[in-house]
Design an enzyme around this catalytic site. Sequence first.
Site, PDB file in Angstrom:
ATOM      1  N   ASP A   7      58.922  44.470  58.534  1.00 59.37           N
ATOM      2  CA  ASP A   7      57.457  45.162  59.055  1.00 59.37           C
ATOM      3  C   ASP A   7      55.955  45.004  58.593  1.00 59.37           C
ATOM      4  O   ASP A   7      56.338  44.274  57.546  1.00 59.37           O
ATOM      5  CB  ASP A   7      58.048  46.804  58.533  1.00 59.37           C
ATOM      6  CG  ASP A   7      57.124  47.697  58.650  1.00 59.37           C
ATOM      7  OD1 ASP A   7      56.712  47.745  60.546  1.00 59.37           O
ATOM      8  OD2 ASP A   7      56.532  48.026  58.046  1.00 59.37           O
ATOM      9  N   ASP A   9      52.501  46.941  58.636  1.00 58.42           N
ATOM     10  CA  ASP A   9      52.058  48.282  57.880  1.00 58.42           C
ATOM     11  C   ASP A   9      52.930  48.648  56.711  1.00 58.42           C
ATOM     12  O   ASP A   9      54.362  49.643  56.826  1.00 58.42           O
ATOM     13  CB  ASP A   9      51.754  49.385  58.396  1.00 58.42           C
ATOM     14  CG  ASP A   9      50.633  48.752  59.351  1.00 58.42           C
ATOM     15  OD1 ASP A   9      49.895  47.570  58.985  1.00 58.42           O
ATOM     16  OD2 ASP A   9      50.663  49.011  60.435  1.00 58.42           O
ATOM     17  N   GLY A  44      54.997  53.733  61.347  1.00 64.32           N
ATOM     18  CA  GLY A  44      55.615  52.904  62.415  1.00 64.32           C
ATOM     19  C   GLY A  44      55.999  53.717  63.777  1.00 64.32           C
ATOM     20  O   GLY A  44      56.386  53.167  64.352  1.00 64.32           O
ATOM     21  N   ARG A  47      50.997  53.821  69.390  1.00 60.50           N
ATOM     22  CA  ARG A  47      49.754  54.465  69.169  1.00 60.50           C
ATOM     23  C   ARG A  47      49.966  55.139  70.330  1.00 60.50           C
ATOM     24  O   ARG A  47      49.350  56.652  70.079  1.00 60.50           O
ATOM     25  CB  ARG A  47      48.547  53.154  69.940  1.00 60.50           C
ATOM     26  CG  ARG A  47      47.228  53.824  69.751  1.00 60.50           C
ATOM     27  CD  ARG A  47      46.406  52.554  70.658  1.00 60.50           C
ATOM     28  NE  ARG A  47      46.526  51.425  69.990  1.00 60.50           N
ATOM     29  CZ  ARG A  47      46.521  50.807  70.999  1.00 60.50           C
ATOM     30  NH1 ARG A  47      46.351  50.304  71.879  1.00 60.50           N
ATOM     31  NH2 ARG A  47      47.309  49.061  70.631  1.00 60.50           N
ATOM     32  N   SER A 114      52.777  47.360  66.422  1.00 58.67           N
ATOM     33  CA  SER A 114      51.577  47.266  66.245  1.00 58.67           C
ATOM     34  C   SER A 114      51.194  45.945  67.280  1.00 58.67           C
ATOM     35  O   SER A 114      51.464  44.399  67.518  1.00 58.67           O
ATOM     36  CB  SER A 114      50.354  47.226  64.889  1.00 58.67           C
ATOM     37  OG  SER A 114      49.473  46.570  65.436  1.00 58.67           O
ATOM     38  N   ASN A 116      48.318  45.212  67.873  1.00 59.75           N
ATOM     39  CA  ASN A 116      47.005  44.522  66.867  1.00 59.75           C
ATOM     40  C   ASN A 116      47.702  43.635  65.844  1.00 59.75           C
ATOM     41  O   ASN A 116      47.038  43.487  64.596  1.00 59.75           O
ATOM     42  CB  ASN A 116      45.944  45.087  66.364  1.00 59.75           C
ATOM     43  CG  ASN A 116      45.295  45.858  67.427  1.00 59.75           C
ATOM     44  OD1 ASN A 116      45.198  45.637  67.699  1.00 59.75           O
ATOM     45  ND2 ASN A 116      45.519  47.423  67.162  1.00 59.75           N
ATOM     46  N   ASP A 168      58.980  50.330  55.199  1.00 61.91           N
ATOM     47  CA  ASP A 168      59.173  51.384  54.815  1.00 61.91           C
ATOM     48  C   ASP A 168      59.023  52.307  54.953  1.00 61.91           C
ATOM     49  O   ASP A 168      58.473  53.426  54.652  1.00 61.91           O
ATOM     50  CB  ASP A 168      57.383  51.158  53.895  1.00 61.91           C
ATOM     51  CG  ASP A 168      56.458  51.374  55.216  1.00 61.91           C
ATOM     52  OD1 ASP A 168      56.611  51.058  56.751  1.00 61.91           O
ATOM     53  OD2 ASP A 168      55.521  52.304  55.109  1.00 61.91           O
TER      54      ASP A 168
HETATM   55  C1  BG6 Z   1      52.385  50.693  63.227  1.00 61.00           C
HETATM   56  C2  BG6 Z   1      51.681  51.461  62.562  1.00 61.00           C
HETATM   57  O1  BG6 Z   1      52.601  49.479  62.879  1.00 61.00           O
HETATM   58  O2  BG6 Z   1      51.993  50.607  64.412  1.00 61.00           O
HETATM   59  C3  BG6 Z   1      51.366  52.975  63.127  1.00 61.00           C
HETATM   60  O3  BG6 Z   1      52.502  51.521  60.882  1.00 61.00           O
HETATM   61  C4  BG6 Z   1      50.253  52.494  64.493  1.00 61.00           C
HETATM   62  O4  BG6 Z   1      50.960  53.736  62.105  1.00 61.00           O
HETATM   63  C5  BG6 Z   1      50.853  51.541  65.129  1.00 61.00           C
HETATM   64  O5  BG6 Z   1      50.244  54.120  65.254  1.00 61.00           O
HETATM   65  C6  BG6 Z   1      50.915  51.350  66.192  1.00 61.00           C
HETATM   66  O6  BG6 Z   1      49.724  50.052  66.220  1.00 61.00           O
HETATM   67  P1  BG6 Z   1      48.542  49.477  67.256  1.00 61.00           P
HETATM   68  O7  BG6 Z   1      47.956  49.189  66.499  1.00 61.00           O
HETATM   69  O8  BG6 Z   1      49.020  49.099  68.160  1.00 61.00           O
HETATM   70  O9  BG6 Z   1      48.006  50.122  67.786  1.00 61.00           O
HETATM   71 MG    MG Z   2      55.455  50.125  58.319  1.00 66.03          MG
END
Ligand code: BG6
Ligand code: MG
Length: 227
Positions: A7, A9, A44, A47, A114, A116, A168
Amino acid sequence: MKAVIFDLDGVLLSTDMLHYAAWKQIADEEGIYFDQKINDRLRGVSRMDSLDIILENADRKYSDEEKIDLAEKKNRLYVDSLTAINPESLYPGTKDMLCKLKKACIRIAVGSSSKNARMILKNAGILGLFDFVSDGNGLCRSKPDPEVFLKAAAGLNADNAECIVVEDAEAGLIAAKRAGMTAYGIGFENPSGVADKYFGKTTDILSAIIEDMILGGVINEQKSDLH
Ligand code: BG6
Ligand code: MG
């Protein structure tokens, strides 16, 4: 074990506060109560699902169009803040650990919700180390659904049972078990027992993996300098 799926974040680095700052600005502008405790629930979570959790405290209903606008605005704020991510943002020893796993011929992937993820890995200087990145783009279902990890295993050409997932978040550990993978939990103060093993920090997994490989005869004692 042939593969490790990380993972992002909270496992390789923390973007928690950047997510928090962006969501906080949105919530304040909308007059919605939002604090760090609510932010913990977003770990986790995708969005749009994160926005739904924040809107639980709103005093009116939001249309789908409004929700898309808010999510896009939050993402613009968040992406702007990602310029602050650099190799120093990684948890100490992370890059060294990844290099040692590769030296032991273990394939490594990222399994993150994510969209991103690639930008974060690039800014942190470790994108090129990964054999595969499974991210939030094109995902139909959030963790605890196993989709993100199943895509990672397929991308690594590994059987699910050959993969260790490092997570996590409880939702991620459940997703790993549903995928038929070994689950390593990181940093839980009160482990729920979902994970196969728990570690204080991500780099602690290295010794456990190398020992398992020696026990399984995959590598010999000489390679124990990988510790
Ligand atoms: C996860 C984060 O990795 O990505 C979440 O722990 C977040 O908090 C999710 O909402 C989505 O992220 P993004 O960058 O696509 O908005
Ligand atoms: Mg995480």
